[in-house]
Motif scaffolding. Sequence first.
Motif, short mmCIF file in Angstrom:
data_model
loop_
_atom_site.label_atom_id
_atom_site.label_comp_id
_atom_site.label_asym_id
_atom_site.label_seq_id
_atom_site.Cartn_x
_atom_site.Cartn_y
_atom_site.Cartn_z
N UNK A 174 25.63 -7.67 -28.22
CA UNK A 174 25.66 -9.05 -28.69
C UNK A 174 25.04 -10.00 -27.67
N UNK A 175 24.79 -11.26 -28.05
CA UNK A 175 24.24 -12.22 -27.09
C UNK A 175 25.06 -12.33 -25.81
N UNK A 176 26.39 -12.21 -25.90
CA UNK A 176 27.20 -12.27 -24.68
C UNK A 176 26.87 -11.12 -23.75
N UNK A 177 26.75 -9.92 -24.29
CA UNK A 177 26.42 -8.76 -23.46
C UNK A 177 25.03 -8.87 -22.87
N UNK B 228 31.67 4.31 -16.88
CA UNK B 228 31.14 3.84 -18.16
C UNK B 228 30.56 2.43 -18.02
N UNK B 229 30.43 1.74 -19.15
CA UNK B 229 29.81 0.42 -19.12
C UNK B 229 30.55 -0.54 -18.20
N UNK C 78 32.45 -6.97 -24.41
CA UNK C 78 33.64 -7.42 -23.69
C UNK C 78 33.69 -6.78 -22.31
N UNK C 79 33.31 -5.51 -22.22
CA UNK C 79 33.31 -4.82 -20.93
C UNK C 79 32.33 -5.46 -19.96
#
Length: 417
Positions: free
Chosen positions: A46-49, A10-11, A310-311
């Motif tokens: 999101x910007x983090x991803x 997965x991711x 988060x991943x």
Amino acid sequence: MLRIAVVGGGTAGAASALFLARAGHAVTLFERVPQPDAVGAGILLQPTGMHVLAALGLLDPILEHGARSDRLFGTTASGRTVLDVRYRHHDPESFGLGLHRGALFSVLWRALQTAGIQVHSGMEIRRIEQHGGKTLLFAQDPLSHETDTAVGEFDCAVIADGTRSQLRAALPIPQKVTAYPWGALWALLPDDGSLQGGLRQWFRHAQQMLGLMPTGFAYQQMNSPVLSLFWSLRADRLQQWRDQGLEAWKKTVLELAPIEPVLQHIQQPEQLTFARYADVQMRHWHDGRVVCIGDCAHATSPQLGQGANLALVDAMTLAQCLADETKVEQALALYSTRRRAHLRYYQGASKLLTPFFQSDSRIASTLRDIALGPLCRMPIARQQMAMTLSGGKTGWLFGSLQQPKRTSVQQAVLETE
């Protein structure tokens, strides 16, 4: 160079395999599904991803397939504003991206094919053992289906096989998995362009929640934009929903939100898929030469839209820790240390917010309706809400995720492009 096994495609698994392979490690990825494919509705990147995908050199094709989201806006059935969170209140240049899960999956897996990673599909890893500084993986024997057979010896194993991971459950790490009583019906529907600007939600108390999110394009289907629809539902009321029939449900939805053109695309109940969520908590995420990442390590409810992000941060941080520490055990311990504040905040915030949006509590929904709208108009509060939505907070009062300067890992990634 380390020999690293990644379990799960997965991711989290695919991204970590890419970072590790491009940092010079010999990576083998095991995926239990014979022909992996993405399932699920849209996700909010999101910007983090997006920062992580940029570090992998994969952001451009993701942006091509996504739909820009500038705000999260929600109202009650009577029209009272409950949520109005805008990315610009944190950073004028930031935004979210509604994305078809299949687009993210396809871009990551296409990159795997050119990264020198050994991929074993249709192989379920059943057991991981650590002996003498080595990590042994065992899969189901394809002949007996009763015994396990060794499939490799590695220096490190990354478990990224999802919320219901049995490999995680077998680790001697204090952990707790709690299924949420609520889930959601979801569907991917044609997007006629009438909904612009971001994720739109409607609420009636905390028992009914409808969400619509522009989701961009399915992979290699650039002429057919799609919209993600979500409808909150308790798991133990799923059969009741089926028994009442599709038209009764549509009537309920229309009493909450004027979306008749969207509902016209739903002709069969089979177009709606039910997803249930769980909360995964672990005291730490490493055990010797084994580490858990992604939903396997810290699944939450989807209230904050952070799962894939988060991943992705997990994947980049893990590669950085293995670059910063020469010993595997120390590197994985460093990973748990570096991820603790960020993950604890989003796990706690998701758990705290869930009853206000998915529960039978009238008290919770009344407090939400009274307090949350005014808070969204207070400069300090709305800035913190936007920072939370953007994926960068690491504490309730202070603390934000520092976007790292270019590391040896990211430099190696860029040099392979």
